[in-house]
Scaffold this motif. Structure first.
Motif, short mmCIF file in Angstrom:
data_model
loop_
_atom_site.label_atom_id
_atom_site.label_comp_id
_atom_site.label_asym_id
_atom_site.label_seq_id
_atom_site.Cartn_x
_atom_site.Cartn_y
_atom_site.Cartn_z
N LEU A 381 7.03 15.53 42.15
CA LEU A 381 7.34 15.57 41.13
C LEU A 381 6.95 14.90 40.17
O LEU A 381 7.09 14.94 39.54
N LYS A 382 6.64 13.19 40.58
CA LYS A 382 5.86 12.71 39.68
C LYS A 382 5.09 13.22 38.82
O LYS A 382 4.85 13.05 37.82
N VAL A 383 4.17 14.10 39.42
CA VAL A 383 3.25 14.53 39.06
C VAL A 383 3.45 15.99 37.94
O VAL A 383 3.08 15.67 37.25
N SER A 384 4.46 16.33 38.59
CA SER A 384 4.95 17.57 37.45
C SER A 384 6.11 16.70 36.19
O SER A 384 6.62 17.31 36.00
N GLY A 385 6.33 15.60 35.89
CA GLY A 385 6.98 15.00 34.80
C GLY A 385 7.93 14.56 35.47
O GLY A 385 8.66 14.74 34.51
N VAL A 386 8.32 15.51 36.04
CA VAL A 386 9.83 14.30 36.62
C VAL A 386 10.03 13.23 36.85
O VAL A 386 9.58 12.54 37.77
N PRO A 387 10.83 12.27 36.00
CA PRO A 387 10.83 10.87 36.55
C PRO A 387 11.80 11.12 37.48
O PRO A 387 13.45 11.51 37.86
N THR A 388 11.11 9.90 38.71
CA THR A 388 11.05 9.72 39.61
C THR A 388 11.53 8.20 40.36
O THR A 388 10.24 7.89 40.23
N THR A 389 11.93 8.21 40.95
CA THR A 389 11.78 6.89 41.90
C THR A 389 12.23 7.52 43.34
O THR A 389 12.95 7.82 43.75
N THR A 390 11.12 6.44 44.37
CA THR A 390 11.12 6.71 45.52
C THR A 390 11.04 5.26 46.41
O THR A 390 10.21 4.23 45.52
N ILE A 391 11.67 5.01 46.97
CA ILE A 391 12.11 4.13 47.91
C ILE A 391 11.78 4.12 49.17
O ILE A 391 12.57 5.20 49.94
N HIS A 392 10.29 3.46 49.60
CA HIS A 392 10.15 3.99 51.13
C HIS A 392 10.69 2.23 52.62
O HIS A 392 10.17 1.66 51.93
N TYR A 393 11.60 2.42 53.29
CA TYR A 393 12.23 1.70 53.93
C TYR A 393 11.50 1.71 55.09
O TYR A 393 10.83 2.18 55.82
N GLU A 394 10.26 0.72 54.49
CA GLU A 394 9.17 0.45 56.48
C GLU A 394 9.43 0.06 57.50
O GLU A 394 9.19 0.42 58.56
N ASN A 395 11.75 -0.67 57.29
CA ASN A 395 11.66 -0.96 59.26
C ASN A 395 12.91 0.20 58.53
O ASN A 395 13.94 -0.28 59.67
#
Length: 428
Positions: A381-395
């Motif tokens: 999505l980011k590469v396609s130009g879509v405003p994207t927020t990714t949150i990865h919960y490591e736990n």
């Protein structure tokens, strides 16, 4: 008489001892140490040391005893529906949310509306629950949606789509779209919302349906446009069941009451309309990728090309991951799954053009076999130009939001989702 009284006292004294011994033995037998990093606070780990074994006893072990996968589905539905009633009991809306059932274009929906329409926004959220297309319902997610509606002071609509294997692909999509079409047609008048300020949200299989609906609306250039989409550990593909997150499950999480590769195969194939009571023998081939025909492999590999980046960034606290194992080809499985594996309405990760999609939030968790496909979709999505927020919960782990009242990690995730969603609505 005295002797009888002594025997009675002895009996009364021995019963608690026997019960204690039984509970200790049972607890010892069920105990499995949680992986390093699986939840982080002492409270969360203590809770999960109780909850995870309870889930194994309630549905995981019993479901493995059925010879017919359809019976496994029915048992799991009943067990989870019952267990869900014990969660989220601390959610208190203080009478500030009106909750009513409606039926929109034959699809039941549960509407959560701030009392007297005292909303902080003039937007709304469309929520689609998870459950592998075969499990879950609106009521199972009632406390979560109620909490968000109350804390965000925003209208929520939770959609009760039909489940597989009774209703197969694309039935669930059509149910959701029917309800959503009704809302876009009448929501402004009925609820006073601005239909250009609507966010679609879903978890797991609900994340799949939310993604598909957003993609289909973008492809048709439908109006009003969605203000955003929130995809919570979404189920997005079935073309590669040997990603790192799948292989980590095999090496470290097998036997825990977490979403497992076999269940994903069963549920996805039920959703495809395959009678798994007759075709259960295909599952071992499927979880090795033996269901992917040769002429589809290059297309699938192109879409999954970000997996090398994912593998470098996330390594499960340096826990060793097994190498990909040999593919056990099944031409029968390949024939059955060919219409679905690269169909973006079934496997939305496979859609090539993502450029016209709304602002997106993607939530992923480290201890989740679906981790990698969510991370890959966020990168695409980011590469396609879509405003994207990714949150990865490591736990975090799959389905943790169902424990939003019990676990700090899950509650923090809800806070993050609420803040992003409010911003998406207000910025639309």
């Amino acid at each position: 008489m005295l002797k009888a009284k002594k025997e009675s006292n002895y009996t009364k004294g021995i019963v608690p001892v026997l019960i204690t011994i039984f509970l200790l033995i049972t607890g010892y037998a069920l105990y499995k140490p949680l992986p390093e990093g699986f939840t982080i606070s002492k409270w969360d780990r203590a809770v999960m040391h109780v909850v995870e074994p309870a889930l194994r006893v309630a549905y995981y072990y019993p479901s493995r005893m059925f010879t017919k996968p359809s019976n496994m589905v029915q048992w799991t539905r009943g067990a989870l529906n019952t267990l869900s009633k014990t969660l989220g009991l601390l959610v208190n809306t203080h009478g500030q949310v009106d909750i009513k059932w409606h039926k929109w274009n034959e699809t039941p929906v549960k509407v959560y509306r701030p009392t007297n329409n005292k909303t902080s926004t003039d937007g709304a959220v469309l929520f689609i629950h998870g459950g592998g297309f075969a499990l879950g319902n609106v009521d199972m997610y009632d406390s979560l949606v109620k909490r968000m509606a109350y804390e965000m002071k925003t209208l929520f609509i939770s959609i009760e789509y039909r489940l597989s294997p009774e209703t197969v692909f694309p039935g669930g999509i059509l149910d959701c779209e029917a309800a959503i079409d009704h809302f876009f047609d009448f929501g402004a008048v009925q609820f006073g919302v601005n239909t250009s300020k609507v966010v679609i949200m879903g978890d797991s299989a609900g994340g799949n349906l939310a993604t598909v609906i957003a993609q289909r609306r973008a492809a048709r250039n439908s109006f009003p446009k969605l203000a955003g989409q929130v995809l919570i550990y979404p189920l997005l593909q079935m073309a590669d069941m040997q990603t790192v997150s799948y292989r980590y499950f095999h090496s470290r999480l097998r036997g825990y009451a977490l979403v497992d590769p076999e269940s994903v195969a069963y549920y996805y194939m039920f959703y495809a309309g395959i009678d798994m009571d007759e075709k259960a023998y295909l599952v071992p081939s499927v979880i090795s990728n033996g269901h992917v025909a040769n002429h589809l492999q290059s297309e699938a590999s192109e879409i999954m090309s970000y997996k090398s980046v994912i593998e470098m960034k996330h390594n499960y606290k340096n826990h060793s991951i097994t190498e990909r194992w040999e593919v056990s080809q099944s031409y029968e499985a390949q024939d059955l799954m060919e219409p679905f594996l690269t169909n973006p309405d079934f496997s939305p990760l496979m859609r090539k053009d993502l450029s016209n999609l709304p602002p997106t939030m993607v939530i992923t968790c480290e201890f989740d076999i679906l981790r990698d496909e969510g991370l890959i979709y966020g990168e695409r999505l980011k590469v396609s130009g879509v405003p994207t927020t990714t949150i990865h919960y490591e736990n975090g782990f799959h389905a943790m939001l169902n424990f939003h009242s019990e676990l700090d990690e899950a509650s923090k995730s809800v806070d993050d989702i609420e803040q992003w969603t409010l911003n998406a609505i207000n910025n639309a």
